[in-house]
Motif scaffolding. Structure first.
Motif, PDB file in Angstrom:
ATOM      1  N   SER A 116       0.829  -1.203   0.000  1.00 51.31           N
ATOM      2  CA  SER A 116       0.000   0.000   0.000  1.00 51.31           C
ATOM      3  C   SER A 116       0.863   1.253   0.000  1.00 51.31           C
ATOM      4  N   THR A 117       0.471   2.214  -0.832  1.00 49.02           N
ATOM      5  CA  THR A 117       1.133   3.509  -0.864  1.00 49.02           C
ATOM      6  C   THR A 117       0.095   4.619  -0.932  1.00 49.02           C
ATOM      7  N   TYR A 118       0.535   5.795  -0.502  1.00 50.01           N
ATOM      8  CA  TYR A 118      -0.289   6.992  -0.564  1.00 50.01           C
ATOM      9  C   TYR A 118       0.572   8.126  -1.100  1.00 50.01           C
ATOM     10  N   TYR A 119      -0.038   8.976  -1.935  1.00 46.53           N
ATOM     11  CA  TYR A 119       0.636  10.171  -2.423  1.00 46.53           C
ATOM     12  C   TYR A 119      -0.308  11.361  -2.335  1.00 46.53           C
ATOM     13  N   ALA A 120       0.237  12.480  -1.927  1.00 49.44           N
ATOM     14  CA  ALA A 120      -0.529  13.717  -1.998  1.00 49.44           C
ATOM     15  C   ALA A 120      -0.720  14.100  -3.465  1.00 49.44           C
ATOM     16  N   ASP A 121      -1.819  14.757  -3.748  1.00 48.39           N
ATOM     17  CA  ASP A 121      -2.097  15.153  -5.134  1.00 48.39           C
ATOM     18  C   ASP A 121      -0.969  16.013  -5.704  1.00 48.39           C
ATOM     19  N   SER A 122      -0.326  16.779  -4.855  1.00 46.52           N
ATOM     20  CA  SER A 122       0.704  17.710  -5.307  1.00 46.52           C
ATOM     21  C   SER A 122       1.950  17.009  -5.846  1.00 46.52           C
ATOM     22  N   VAL A 123       2.113  15.712  -5.537  1.00 51.88           N
ATOM     23  CA  VAL A 123       3.330  15.004  -5.961  1.00 51.88           C
ATOM     24  C   VAL A 123       3.036  13.769  -6.804  1.00 51.88           C
ATOM     25  N   LYS A 124       1.776  13.447  -6.985  1.00 45.97           N
ATOM     26  CA  LYS A 124       1.423  12.251  -7.760  1.00 45.97           C
ATOM     27  C   LYS A 124       2.014  12.318  -9.160  1.00 45.97           C
ATOM     28  N   GLY A 125       2.598  11.190  -9.578  1.00 44.49           N
ATOM     29  CA  GLY A 125       3.200  11.119 -10.903  1.00 44.49           C
ATOM     30  C   GLY A 125       4.623  11.635 -10.947  1.00 44.49           C
ATOM     31  N   ARG A 126       5.085  12.283  -9.878  1.00 46.42           N
ATOM     32  CA  ARG A 126       6.453  12.817  -9.836  1.00 46.42           C
ATOM     33  C   ARG A 126       7.305  12.165  -8.752  1.00 46.42           C
ATOM     34  N   PHE A 127       6.704  11.846  -7.630  1.00 45.47           N
ATOM     35  CA  PHE A 127       7.415  11.251  -6.498  1.00 45.47           C
ATOM     36  C   PHE A 127       7.045   9.779  -6.381  1.00 45.47           C
ATOM     37  N   THR A 128       8.009   8.978  -5.945  1.00 49.30           N
ATOM     38  CA  THR A 128       7.769   7.559  -5.708  1.00 49.30           C
ATOM     39  C   THR A 128       8.380   7.164  -4.377  1.00 49.30           C
ATOM     40  N   ILE A 129       7.560   6.578  -3.517  1.00 50.89           N
ATOM     41  CA  ILE A 129       8.057   6.056  -2.242  1.00 50.89           C
ATOM     42  C   ILE A 129       8.345   4.579  -2.413  1.00 50.89           C
ATOM     43  N   SER A 130       9.452   4.133  -1.830  1.00 48.53           N
ATOM     44  CA  SER A 130       9.812   2.722  -1.927  1.00 48.53           C
ATOM     45  C   SER A 130      10.524   2.310  -0.652  1.00 48.53           C
ATOM     46  N   GLN A 131      10.806   1.029  -0.561  1.00 49.66           N
ATOM     47  CA  GLN A 131      11.428   0.517   0.657  1.00 49.66           C
ATOM     48  C   GLN A 131      12.415  -0.577   0.313  1.00 49.66           C
ATOM     49  N   ASP A 132      13.327  -0.793   1.238  1.00 43.53           N
ATOM     50  CA  ASP A 132      14.244  -1.930   1.180  1.00 43.53           C
ATOM     51  C   ASP A 132      14.142  -2.616   2.544  1.00 43.53           C
ATOM     52  N   SER A 133      13.363  -3.683   2.585  1.00 40.84           N
ATOM     53  CA  SER A 133      13.099  -4.348   3.867  1.00 40.84           C
ATOM     54  C   SER A 133      14.366  -4.930   4.475  1.00 40.84           C
ATOM     55  N   ALA A 134      15.278  -5.372   3.623  1.00 39.82           N
ATOM     56  CA  ALA A 134      16.519  -5.973   4.128  1.00 39.82           C
ATOM     57  C   ALA A 134      17.377  -4.942   4.851  1.00 39.82           C
ATOM     58  N   LYS A 135      17.255  -3.700   4.432  1.00 45.80           N
ATOM     59  CA  LYS A 135      18.070  -2.645   5.030  1.00 45.80           C
ATOM     60  C   LYS A 135      17.277  -1.749   5.977  1.00 45.80           C
ATOM     61  N   ASN A 136      15.985  -2.036   6.137  1.00 49.63           N
ATOM     62  CA  ASN A 136      15.117  -1.178   6.966  1.00 49.63           C
ATOM     63  C   ASN A 136      15.187   0.281   6.521  1.00 49.63           C
ATOM     64  N   MET A 137      15.103   0.461   5.228  1.00 51.57           N
ATOM     65  CA  MET A 137      15.217   1.797   4.656  1.00 51.57           C
ATOM     66  C   MET A 137      13.945   2.132   3.879  1.00 51.57           C
ATOM     67  N   VAL A 138      13.610   3.403   3.857  1.00 59.19           N
ATOM     68  CA  VAL A 138      12.540   3.911   3.006  1.00 59.19           C
ATOM     69  C   VAL A 138      13.113   5.059   2.178  1.00 59.19           C
ATOM     70  N   TYR A 139      12.674   5.153   0.937  1.00 54.72           N
ATOM     71  CA  TYR A 139      13.214   6.139   0.016  1.00 54.72           C
ATOM     72  C   TYR A 139      12.087   7.000  -0.570  1.00 54.72           C
ATOM     73  N   LEU A 140      12.461   8.169  -1.015  1.00 51.30           N
ATOM     74  CA  LEU A 140      11.533   9.013  -1.765  1.00 51.30           C
ATOM     75  C   LEU A 140      12.273   9.507  -3.008  1.00 51.30           C
ATOM     76  N   GLN A 141      11.896   8.952  -4.147  1.00 51.96           N
ATOM     77  CA  GLN A 141      12.448   9.407  -5.422  1.00 51.96           C
ATOM     78  C   GLN A 141      11.613  10.576  -5.895  1.00 51.96           C
TER      79      GLN A 141
END
Length: 127
Positions: free
Chosen positions: A57-82
């Protein structure tokens, strides 16, 4: 002691890209909501993206939809925002936040009640 540390901020020109990282420590990572927020001077904090760790599941504000991408690396316990196609109005301090409770999908307005927060990383976009 849960700690969230953001990195990856900087200064870019409009149209450019940045990738923010959020490193967690002392945090049980699975099935919890983590989110990215931003706050510009004189403006309210805005929840821009969220994700369920270990889930889809992901959520994006309308202001960033189509431009920002949230992702994760479970092995590293990291979350990213491209962040792509950046605009001057994206200029803000960006914060990572995480929920203490698992199994709850923190969409707005609940998203703003996340329990743990990082110190932030500055993103500046020039025109």
């Amino acid at each position: 002691q849960v700690q969230l540390v953001e990195s990856g901020g900087g200064s870019v020109q409009a149209g450019g890209s940045l990738r923010l990282s959020c490193e967690t420590s002392g945090y049980t990572y699975s099935s919890k909501t983590m989110g990215w927020f931003r706050q510009a001077p004189g403006k309210e904090r805005e929840g821009v993206a969220a994700i369920v760790t270990g889930g889809g599941s992901t959520y994006y504000a309308d202001s960033v939809k189509g431009r920002f991408t949230i992702s994760q690396d479970s092995a590293k316990n990291m979350v990213y925002l491209q962040m792509n196609s950046l605009k001057p109005e994206d200029t803000a301090m960006y914060y990572c936040a995480a929920a203490a409770s698992f199994g709850v999908w923190y969409v707005p307005p609940l998203l703003y009640s996340l329990d743990y927060w990082g110190q932030g990383t500055q993103v500046t976009v020039s025109s």
